[in-house]
Design an enzyme around this catalytic site. Sequence first.
Site, PDB file in Angstrom:
ATOM      1  N   LEU A   1      29.546  -2.386  -4.951  1.00  0.00           N
ATOM      2  CA  LEU A   1      30.764  -1.800  -4.341  1.00  0.00           C
ATOM      3  C   LEU A   1      31.681  -1.597  -5.105  1.00  0.00           C
ATOM      4  O   LEU A   1      32.259  -1.685  -6.209  1.00  0.00           O
ATOM      5  CB  LEU A   1      30.499  -2.888  -3.154  1.00  0.00           C
ATOM      6  CG  LEU A   1      30.385  -2.726  -2.206  1.00  0.00           C
ATOM      7  CD1 LEU A   1      30.914  -4.505  -1.614  1.00  0.00           C
ATOM      8  CD2 LEU A   1      30.767  -1.935  -0.964  1.00  0.00           C
ATOM      9  N   ASP A   2      32.453  -0.575  -4.919  1.00  0.00           N
ATOM     10  CA  ASP A   2      34.321   0.165  -5.910  1.00  0.00           C
ATOM     11  C   ASP A   2      34.557  -1.022  -5.773  1.00  0.00           C
ATOM     12  O   ASP A   2      35.071  -1.881  -5.215  1.00  0.00           O
ATOM     13  CB  ASP A   2      34.359   0.990  -5.085  1.00  0.00           C
ATOM     14  CG  ASP A   2      33.041   2.231  -5.465  1.00  0.00           C
ATOM     15  OD1 ASP A   2      32.781   2.426  -6.144  1.00  0.00           O
ATOM     16  OD2 ASP A   2      33.348   3.587  -4.263  1.00  0.00           O
ATOM     17  N   PRO A   3      35.445  -1.325  -6.513  1.00  0.00           N
ATOM     18  CA  PRO A   3      36.582  -2.261  -6.582  1.00  0.00           C
ATOM     19  C   PRO A   3      38.322  -2.125  -5.213  1.00  0.00           C
ATOM     20  O   PRO A   3      38.453  -3.254  -5.056  1.00  0.00           O
ATOM     21  CB  PRO A   3      37.778  -1.614  -7.868  1.00  0.00           C
ATOM     22  CG  PRO A   3      36.662  -1.074  -8.891  1.00  0.00           C
ATOM     23  CD  PRO A   3      35.633  -0.308  -7.884  1.00  0.00           C
TER      24      PRO A   3
ATOM     25  N   ARG B   1      32.402   7.945  -0.117  1.00  0.00           N
ATOM     26  CA  ARG B   1      33.678   8.862  -1.229  1.00  0.00           C
ATOM     27  C   ARG B   1      33.919  10.616  -1.097  1.00  0.00           C
ATOM     28  O   ARG B   1      34.403  11.134  -0.527  1.00  0.00           O
ATOM     29  CB  ARG B   1      34.166   8.440  -2.421  1.00  0.00           C
ATOM     30  CG  ARG B   1      35.182   6.970  -2.449  1.00  0.00           C
ATOM     31  CD  ARG B   1      34.954   6.443  -4.043  1.00  0.00           C
ATOM     32  NE  ARG B   1      33.717   5.973  -4.836  1.00  0.00           N
ATOM     33  CZ  ARG B   1      33.410   6.614  -5.906  1.00  0.00           C
ATOM     34  NH1 ARG B   1      34.413   6.963  -7.111  1.00  0.00           N
ATOM     35  NH2 ARG B   1      32.726   5.783  -6.673  1.00  0.00           N
TER      36      ARG B   1
END
Length: 311
Positions: free
Chosen positions: A36-38, A206
């Site tokens: 998971l992205d920050p 994204r």
Amino acid sequence: MPVYVTDKPLNLTSHDVVARARRALHTKRVGHTGTLDPLATGVLVLCVNDSTKLVQFMEADSKDYLAYISFGAGTPTLDAEGPIDERAEVPELDTAQLQSVLDGFLGAQMQIPPQYSAIQVNGQRAYAAARAGEHIELPARPVVLHELRLLGLYARVHDAPTTFTPDAQGRWQPAESGLGFTLPPALGDFPTALVWARVGSGTYLRSLARDVGAALGLPAHLAGLVRTRAGQFGLEKAVSLEALEGAAGMPDLDALQLPRIEASRELAQQLRQGKRPAWSEAGRFVVTLNGELVAVVDCDGNQLKVVRAWA
């Protein structure tokens, strides 16, 4: 050999979560089943000690998300990290038109990953190259988008709901009470679509935000993202990192969604010895499943190994 379902907080990388889990659980052997992205929150499944062997069977699971897509501003990272490098005036958006655009992305397709991603290119992470000023052409990769549902269209991201509850089918819906989510700071007041998504492994939300914007002739970025499910693990059963040390975890067999074979003592011993015993009445590898993976359970009720069963 437990498996833990955690709720990743905002502004932590998946590696940060693994590091904290190692300290909380007093072990170095911790892996996860999907980055998971920050700036994303939600379900991050952790496999601990011998359960790290399960990652290979779980990382390809489908996943569900709540995605906040803001129109009128693009960023190099394709999310709210910024900075804004492209702007455009946004005409009045129609929900039926937007749902039609979303429907156009359903099914199998090729998707170009974000430049700022953990994909390895020539021995280095793509995000490292991007931050060093290099432009790398990342090849499109096959992905599958199963469902995309527009839950609402808002004048700005912080007008969108942040409290949700799952329905009987596991699809999360806005609600007056339920689980509340924290979004990253907004880059501005941009029209924002709230989308519930069910996608296959390897899909970048994204990139979806970028591509939906492009289909409308607009720059766009992902203003917020919550993973509500990974495989069989829903966010409603996740534990916080603070509660991880005292959490019970889940046994391997409950974590694997595979057919099970109850092995006799003799068969279990043969499999432990690395043998592939003949089992004429049930196929070469115990059962007839035409190449499907199965979990073989020994006579004590503990997982023995995962094998591929052929006719």
